[in-house]
Design an enzyme around this catalytic site. Structure first.
Site, PDB file in Angstrom:
ATOM      1  N   ARG A 101       0.738  -1.292  -0.001  1.00 19.92           N
ATOM      2  CA  ARG A 101       0.055  -0.014   0.037  1.00 19.92           C
ATOM      3  C   ARG A 101       0.692   1.238   0.125  1.00 19.92           C
ATOM      4  O   ARG A 101       1.819   1.040   0.598  1.00 19.92           O
ATOM      5  CB  ARG A 101      -1.047  -0.093   0.933  1.00 19.92           C
ATOM      6  CG  ARG A 101      -0.044   0.018   2.649  1.00 19.92           C
ATOM      7  CD  ARG A 101      -0.928  -0.563   3.656  1.00 19.92           C
ATOM      8  NE  ARG A 101      -1.177  -1.997   3.533  1.00 19.92           N
ATOM      9  CZ  ARG A 101      -1.818  -2.833   4.280  1.00 19.92           C
ATOM     10  NH1 ARG A 101      -2.482  -2.184   5.132  1.00 19.92           N
ATOM     11  NH2 ARG A 101      -2.006  -3.984   3.925  1.00 19.92           N
ATOM     12  N   ASP A 106      -4.813   4.049  10.207  1.00 20.81           N
ATOM     13  CA  ASP A 106      -5.671   3.331  11.074  1.00 20.81           C
ATOM     14  C   ASP A 106      -5.732   3.994  12.207  1.00 20.81           C
ATOM     15  O   ASP A 106      -4.886   4.666  12.923  1.00 20.81           O
ATOM     16  CB  ASP A 106      -5.331   1.997  11.352  1.00 20.81           C
ATOM     17  CG  ASP A 106      -5.218   1.184  10.179  1.00 20.81           C
ATOM     18  OD1 ASP A 106      -5.913   1.370   9.128  1.00 20.81           O
ATOM     19  OD2 ASP A 106      -4.535   0.067   9.947  1.00 20.81           O
TER      20      ASP A 106
END
Length: 157
Positions: A101, A106
């Site tokens: 990625r 998060d």
């Protein structure tokens, strides 16, 4: 009478990248977060950068990880939408779980709240098993407890 200020909450966000210029990707994500809705979200602290081997899907480039602490007047779901906007704005592609990625953003913690909803789990459910999250988190929120345990205890384990 003046309007009352909305309450502010402290949250932490974990960042990771393993595509391209990883450190630059983290810096860009932090810049975007720091400039997202400045009245509702303020960057409080940022960690050093940490290098870590891939987790889950191990046949990929190593990661660079970091964490930031933010102060927000928004809800946990509003913060989640901000994180998703950072990922989408930077071109994150979700074609493989735990795959490569350009950026991962998060929510790690939101105050000491426990949230268990289909789209949001706080504290992050795998936080205690991931040194690449715990070390940067300790940089920005050293007194954080996960399930009643200190970050130092979790890191030592």
């Amino acid at each position: 009478m003046g309007r009352e200020k909305p309450p502010r909450f402290t949250a932490t966000i974990g960042l990771g990248s393993n595509i391209g210029d990883k450190a630059a990707n983290i810096a860009r994500a932090i810049h975007i977060l720091g400039n997202a809705n400045k009245s509702a979200l303020r960057l409080v602290a940022k960690s050093r950068l940490y290098s870590s081997p891939p987790w889950g899907e191990t046949d990929q480039e190593p990661f660079v990880n970091a964490a930031v602490s933010v102060s927000t007047t928004g809800s946990p779901h509003e913060l989640l939408h901000t994180c998703l906007a950072v990922e989408n704005g930077m071109g994150r592609v979700r074609d493989k779980r735990w795959g490569p990625r350009i950026i991962d953003a998060d929510i790690l913690t939101f105050e000491d709240w426990r949230i268990d909803e289909p789209d949001l789990k706080v504290p992050h459910p795998l936080i205690a098993q991931r040194a690449f999250v715990l070390l940067p988190l300790r940089d920005v929120a050293p007194k954080t407890q996960i399930n009643g345990r200190s970050l130092d205890d979790l890191i030592a384990e």
